[in-house]
Design an enzyme around this catalytic site. Structure first.
Site, PDB file in Angstrom:
ATOM      1  CE1 TYR A   1      -3.647   2.541   1.129  1.00 50.63           C
ATOM      2  CE2 TYR A   1      -2.115   3.151   2.867  1.00 50.63           C
ATOM      3  CZ  TYR A   1      -3.267   3.397   2.145  1.00 50.63           C
ATOM      4  OH  TYR A   1      -4.035   4.495   2.443  1.00 50.63           O
TER       5      TYR A   1
ATOM      6  CE  LYS B   1      -3.546   5.368  -0.829  1.00 52.23           C
ATOM      7  NZ  LYS B   1      -4.649   6.115  -1.473  1.00 52.23           N
TER       8      LYS B   1
HETATM    9  N1  NAP Z   1      -8.492   5.833   6.810  1.00 52.12           N
HETATM   10  C1  NAP Z   1      -7.195   6.082   6.858  1.00 52.12           C
HETATM   11  O1  NAP Z   1      -6.524   5.932   7.916  1.00 52.12           O
HETATM   12  C2  NAP Z   1      -6.489   6.602   5.631  1.00 52.12           C
HETATM   13  C3  NAP Z   1      -5.197   7.127   5.806  1.00 52.12           C
HETATM   14  C4  NAP Z   1      -4.518   7.603   4.698  1.00 52.12           C
HETATM   15  C5  NAP Z   1      -5.090   7.555   3.455  1.00 52.12           C
HETATM   16  N2  NAP Z   1      -6.344   7.033   3.291  1.00 52.12           N
HETATM   17  C6  NAP Z   1      -6.899   7.005   1.939  1.00 52.12           C
HETATM   18  O2  NAP Z   1      -8.119   7.683   1.909  1.00 52.12           O
HETATM   19  C7  NAP Z   1      -8.964   7.112   0.914  1.00 52.12           C
HETATM   20  C8  NAP Z   1     -10.313   6.767   1.527  1.00 52.12           C
HETATM   21  O3  NAP Z   1     -10.103   5.858   2.595  1.00 52.12           O
HETATM   22  P1  NAP Z   1     -11.201   5.569   3.716  1.00 52.12           P
HETATM   23  O4  NAP Z   1     -10.445   5.334   4.954  1.00 52.12           O
HETATM   24  O5  NAP Z   1     -12.279   6.583   3.677  1.00 52.12           O
HETATM   25  O6  NAP Z   1     -11.726   4.146   3.209  1.00 52.12           O
HETATM   26  P2  NAP Z   1     -13.179   3.444   3.306  1.00 52.12           P
HETATM   27  O7  NAP Z   1     -13.932   3.967   4.456  1.00 52.12           O
HETATM   28  O8  NAP Z   1     -12.928   1.986   3.197  1.00 52.12           O
HETATM   29  O9  NAP Z   1     -13.866   3.951   1.975  1.00 52.12           O
HETATM   30  C9  NAP Z   1     -13.343   3.549   0.738  1.00 52.12           C
HETATM   31  C10 NAP Z   1     -14.314   3.957  -0.335  1.00 52.12           C
HETATM   32  O10 NAP Z   1     -13.799   3.567  -1.599  1.00 52.12           O
HETATM   33  C11 NAP Z   1     -14.793   2.808  -2.304  1.00 52.12           C
HETATM   34  N3  NAP Z   1     -14.045   1.913  -3.176  1.00 52.12           N
HETATM   35  C12 NAP Z   1     -13.140   0.987  -2.819  1.00 52.12           C
HETATM   36  N4  NAP Z   1     -12.602   0.418  -3.918  1.00 52.12           N
HETATM   37  C13 NAP Z   1     -13.187   1.021  -4.982  1.00 52.12           C
HETATM   38  C14 NAP Z   1     -13.043   0.907  -6.390  1.00 52.12           C
HETATM   39  N5  NAP Z   1     -12.185   0.039  -6.954  1.00 52.12           N
HETATM   40  N6  NAP Z   1     -13.793   1.701  -7.189  1.00 52.12           N
HETATM   41  C15 NAP Z   1     -14.638   2.591  -6.648  1.00 52.12           C
HETATM   42  N7  NAP Z   1     -14.821   2.762  -5.339  1.00 52.12           N
HETATM   43  C16 NAP Z   1     -14.101   1.983  -4.512  1.00 52.12           C
HETATM   44  C17 NAP Z   1     -15.671   2.206  -1.225  1.00 52.12           C
HETATM   45  O11 NAP Z   1     -17.001   2.059  -1.651  1.00 52.12           O
HETATM   46  P3  NAP Z   1     -17.707   0.727  -2.194  1.00 52.12           P
HETATM   47  O12 NAP Z   1     -17.262  -0.396  -1.300  1.00 52.12           O
HETATM   48  O13 NAP Z   1     -19.156   1.090  -2.056  1.00 52.12           O
HETATM   49  O14 NAP Z   1     -17.220   0.621  -3.596  1.00 52.12           O
HETATM   50  C18 NAP Z   1     -15.671   3.334  -0.190  1.00 52.12           C
HETATM   51  O15 NAP Z   1     -16.629   4.316  -0.512  1.00 52.12           O
HETATM   52  C19 NAP Z   1      -8.213   5.912   0.353  1.00 52.12           C
HETATM   53  O16 NAP Z   1      -7.547   6.295  -0.832  1.00 52.12           O
HETATM   54  C20 NAP Z   1      -7.193   5.600   1.433  1.00 52.12           C
HETATM   55  O17 NAP Z   1      -6.052   4.981   0.921  1.00 52.12           O
HETATM   56  C21 NAP Z   1      -7.053   6.549   4.366  1.00 52.12           C
END
Ligand code: NAP
Length: 256
Positions: free
Chosen positions: A157, A161
């Site tokens: 991952y 990133k």
């Molecule tokens: N949470 C953290 O600690 C964190 C930290 C740093 C960066 N991030 C980044 O922030 C972003 C959002 O993360 P989050 O924590 O909000 O994750 P999350 O709660 O799991 O939400 C992920 C979203 O992406 C959708 N999704 C996943 N794969 C997909 C695909 N191939 N096509 C379209 N939609 C897709 C999911 O919806 P469906 O299942 O309905 O498709 C969901 O709406 C990501 O890029 C993650 O890497 C998160």
């Protein structure tokens, strides 16, 4: 302060929950029309309905960012419904593997790269012609502090990133002349379904907290300010940057 989003149209991928949902809701509160997308219409439609119930304007679209045709259709749906696109937020991300990078097989690498890197490029390729139609716009890529400093167990991952951060810089150079600003947001650990292992496993969350000067896990609202700024005309002279919101975790352990 106004973020100047009235009348703007924003596409947010991965908006059915977590950070993407919070960003879409914030844009709608600031007057933008938002196109919220995820793989499953049944999961993302309630987000659009809630925005509408709060007086905003939103359209839900099913879009798997692994499928170029669906990504093109997402941008077309925004154009058909709202007539323009000003902002594209690449947020849909995945992490199918936690463990030593050496043991991640090609399937894990392909899946992670396809969603986190190629998926972002598909959205950018589809969105740029629409942004050009309105004289420019904003592309915001959700990266991660893992793309700056590796985190144990998250090597694959982290590599994707890091690629997102470099993609942001490369495209900021290439699209600057089109008045398209491309920036990245790098959150630390934010409390969502995606990161549950990190904040809901006591041994891991204690380590995260020891390394976070703010002394708490981040919440989705901690990411929203940067997403508003980078979508706003306030950031028109900002491109190719990475905005970090990690409670100071990149600084290292609070215990020295
Ligand atoms: N949470 C953290 O600690 C964190 C930290 C740093 C960066 N991030 C980044 O922030 C972003 C959002 O993360 P989050 O924590 O909000 O994750 P999350 O709660 O799991 O939400 C992920 C979203 O992406 C959708 N999704 C996943 N794969 C997909 C695909 N191939 N096509 C379209 N939609 C897709 C999911 O919806 P469906 O299942 O309905 O498709 C969901 O709406 C990501 O890029 C993650 O890497 C998160």
């Amino acid at each position: 302060m106004s973020f100047g989003l009235d009348g703007k149209v924003a596409i947010v991928t991965g908006a059915s929950r977590g950070i993407g949902q919070a960003i879409a809701e914030a844009y709608a509160r600031e007057g933008a029309k938002v196109v919220v997308a995820s793989r499953d219409l049944a999961r993302v439609a309630p987000v659009a309905e809630a925005i509408q119930a709060a007086g905003g304007d939103a359209l839900a679209v099913a879009c798997h960012t692994g499928d170029e045709a669906q990504v093109k259709a997402l941008v077309q749906a925004a154009l058909d419904t709202y007539g323009r696109v000003d902002i594209a937020v690449n947020n849909a991300g995945t992490n199918p593997y936690f463990g030593p990078t050496l043991f991640a097989d090609d399937g894990i690498w392909s899946k992670t790269l396809d969603t986190n890197v190629l998926g972002y490029m598909r959205v950018i390729r589809a969105a740029v012609p629409a942004l050009q139609q309105v004289g420019g716009g904003k592309i915001i890529n959700l990266a991660s502090t893992a793309g700056i400093n590796p985190m144990p167990g998250l090597g694959v991952y982290a590599v994707t990133k890091a690629a997102v951060i470099h993609m942001t810089k490369v495209l900021a150079q290439e699209l600057g002349g089109l008045n398209i600003q491309v920036n990245a947001i790098a959150p630390g650990v934010i409390r969502t379904k995606f990161s549950r292992l990190l904040w809901d496993t006591p041994e891991i969350s204690e380590r995260v907290l020891r390394g976070t000067p703010a002394g708490r896990i981040g919440e989705v609202e901690d990411v929203v300010g940067a997403a508003l700024y980078l979508a706003s005309p306030l950031s028109d002279y900002t491109t190719g940057t990475v905005m970090v919101m990690d409670g100071g975790a990149l600084l290292g352990s609070v215990e020295g």
